[in-house]
Every structure is written in C-alpha cells, then in structure tokens.
Scaffold this motif. Structure first.
Motif, PDB file in Angstrom:
ATOM      1  N   LYS A   1      -6.776  -0.995   8.762  1.00 15.07           N
ATOM      2  CA  LYS A   1      -7.436   0.207   8.210  1.00 15.07           C
ATOM      3  C   LYS A   1      -8.743   0.518   8.951  1.00 15.07           C
TER       4      LYS A   1
ATOM      5  N   ASN B   1      -5.103   3.227  12.611  1.00  9.69           N
ATOM      6  CA  ASN B   1      -5.255   3.908  11.307  1.00  9.69           C
ATOM      7  C   ASN B   1      -5.042   5.429  11.388  1.00  9.69           C
TER       8      ASN B   1
ATOM      9  N   MET C   1      -3.899   4.783   6.019  1.00 11.39           N
ATOM     10  CA  MET C   1      -3.843   3.425   5.456  1.00 11.39           C
ATOM     11  C   MET C   1      -4.423   3.551   4.054  1.00 11.39           C
TER      12      MET C   1
END
Ligand SMILES: Nc1ncnc2c1ncn2[C@@H]1O[C@H](COP(=O)(O)OS(=O)(=O)O)[C@@H](OP(=O)(O)O)[C@H]1O
Length: 301
Positions: free
Chosen positions: A241, A247, A262
């Motif tokens: 993340k 991400n 994410m």
C-alpha cells in the motif's frame, strides 16, 4: 530509468457495458481484440488470470520478485507493476496497448495478466502449454472490492449504489462477466489442462509464505526459504500500500479520494456491506449458480 508519466491519460466519460461474445465488457478491453485474439504466447509465459479484484496485483508482484527481484532490482523502483506485468486486453487512450507491452517485454519468462474468462483466453496460451496461475476470491468480498473499484475508477462503468451494484453482480452484469462462470470456467479447465495452479485469495491471507512456496513448486523454482521469507514480508498489504510501484497511485484515472486501490485487503469485509436481506438473497443465487461445481471457497478464517 524514469517512472513513466501517464498524467496525460484522460477519459472523457465512463464506458458503457457492451455484450461481447456473450460476456459483459467495455470497449477498453475489446477495441484491440484482433491483436488479443491472435496474441502469440510462448511456452515459458506465465499467465496470471483472475476475476477483477481477486488478488491479481498481489500475485503479479510475488511473481515479479521471484523471477526478477535479485536479477534486476531497479525494476522495483522504476516501473509500476502494471508495466512489468502487462494487462493483455488493456486498451486505454494514453497508455500502451497490453499486447504491445507484452510483445516488447524484455524479460523471460514474461508474466502476463488477464481478466478474460477462460473461453476468451487467446488459444496460443493453450497451444504453447504456458503456465497459468489463477487466483479466485470468495464472491462476497470480491463483489465488495469490485464495487469500490468501480466507484473510484473512471475507466469502469458507473456502479450505482451498493444495492444496485450487488444486483448487477448477481446477474453477471459486470465487466468480464459473471463471477460464477469465471471461477468455474478455470476450475473446469484445470481438469483437462494440467498447467494451471488454482489459488485462493483467502489462503494467501491466511499464510502468504505457504502460498509463495506453492507457487515456487508449481513454477519449478528452487528459491531458498530465506529468500521466500524476504519476499513474503515485502508483499504484505501495508508494504504494498505504501509502495508507489504497486499501489496504482501513478494512474490518474483512479481517484483515491473516493477509495484507494489497496483498500482493506481483508477476508470478510463483506459483513460491513451486506444487509441480512442482501445476504440471504445472495446465498440463494449462489447456491443455484454453484450447484454443479466442486470448487469450494472459504469465507471464515
Ligand atoms: N498484499 C495484499 N494483501 C491483501 N490484499 C491485497 C494485497 N494486495 C492487493 N490486495 C487486495 O486485492 C484487491 C485488488 O485486487 P486486484 O489486484 O485483483 O485488482 S485488479 O483486478 O487488478 O484491479 C484489493 O482488495 P480490497 O482491499 O478488498 O478492495 C486489494 O487491497
């Protein structure tokens, strides 16, 4: 190497859902169809096949690290995962075509991503006996994740509110068609095509290290336990993340203020979305649609 700049990528409006060979699709995945259909797979290609939001990016990143993490570490900081693992049918204005990215990928093997249901996968993958890694996610969490993705991604049709979206999901009116047909189609294919590893998102959440080891065994990789442990740590939700290369924050068509790519990475988040009535209706539809399959999903872990 510079991180590619996709800031010019703009979509005027959300796409309409169209019927494509009996599957709900948008033009972003069908406009390049001749090239997708005639794509030339290689025997050492690895096709990562999933219904959208089932853990594609997770497995893509694991594969990339397993094969190229040590050999070319610069890939990890210079190329978003969607450039390293081309999305075969992708055809967005301002982004390279998925088929072109795959054709020009300098790596061997080539990891290639697809969301196509099994009957639409280019036949050369089967002819070449390429390896296929399929990831399935339980229907309820998959639906929730897909709803939030459609809300934040201007490249997807308008989802409507949660109830509207859920009805569409049960009817199979989502991009890439019904979840039920997708997971069952690859499960059935596995009975006659032995080069498929069928994985579950829930297993990956439960024990990522064990699933990385399963992947290595399927791929014939003799990665050491220490290396597998290192990779397992590097692909945890919180790590991915924070990582700009995994991400999706480099793609301007996604509005993270609405929902991040994410998002939660959890099993059982559906409980925060389904009403009791929606859950009962969903279970009824599920029982019907899944009555002829042996594939089993776990929702309680
Ligand atoms: N490392 C890790 N651990 C746990 N969960 C993870 C991980 N990486 C991605 N995800 C979750 O997978 C969902 C995104 O699925 P996909 O990558 O298949 O999306 S896409 O179809 O390629 O757009 C999305 O699920 P939700 O959070 O439930 O929306 C991601 O958060």
């Amino acid at each position: 190497m510079e991180i590619p700049d996709f800031s010019s990528m703009k979509l005027d409006s959300r796409p309409e859902l169209i019927d494509f060979e009996g599957v709900s699709m948008t033009r972003y995945f069908t406009d390049n169809w001749e090239k997708v259909k005639n794509f030339q797979a290689r025997p050492d290609d690895i096709l990562i096949a999933t219904y959208p939001k089932a853990g594609t990016t997770w497995v893509s990143y694991i594969l990339d690290l397993l094969y190229f993490g040590n050999e070319s570490p610069e890939r990890q900081t210079s190329q978003p995962i969607y450039m390293r693992v081309p999305f075969l049918e992708m055809c967005f204005q301002g982004l390279p075509l998925g088929t072109e990215l795959a054709d020009t990928l300098p790596t061997s093997p080539r990891p290639i991503k697809t969301h196509l249901p099994v009957q639409l996968v280019p036949k050369s993958f089967w002819e070449q006996n390429s390896k296929v890694v399929y990831v399935a996610r339980n229907a309820k969490d998959n639906a929730v994740s897909y709803f939030h993705f459609d809300r934040m991604n201007m490249g997807q049709p308008e989802p409507g509110d949660w109830n509207t979206f859920l009805q569409k999901f049960m009817d199979g009116r989502n991009v890439f068609g019904p979840w039920y047909d997708h997971v069952n189609g690859y499960w059935k294919k596995k009975q006659t095509y032995s080069n498929i590893l069928y994985m579950f998102y829930e297993d990956m959440v439960e024990d990522t290290g064990r699933e990385v080891a399963r992947l290595c065994s399927f791929l014939g990789l003799s990665t050491s336990a220490t290396e597998r442990e290192r990779i397992t740590k590097g692909v945890q939700f919180d790590v991915m993340k924070q990582n700009k290369m995994t991400n999706y924050s480099t793609l301007p068509v996604m509005d993270f203020k609405i929902s991040p790519f994410m998002r939660k990475g959890k099993v059982g988040d559906w409980r925060n979305h389904f009403t009791v009535a929606q859950n009962e209706q969903f279970d009824e539809v599920y029982k019907q649609k899944m009555k002829n399959t042996t594939v089993k999903f776990r929702t309680e872990i």
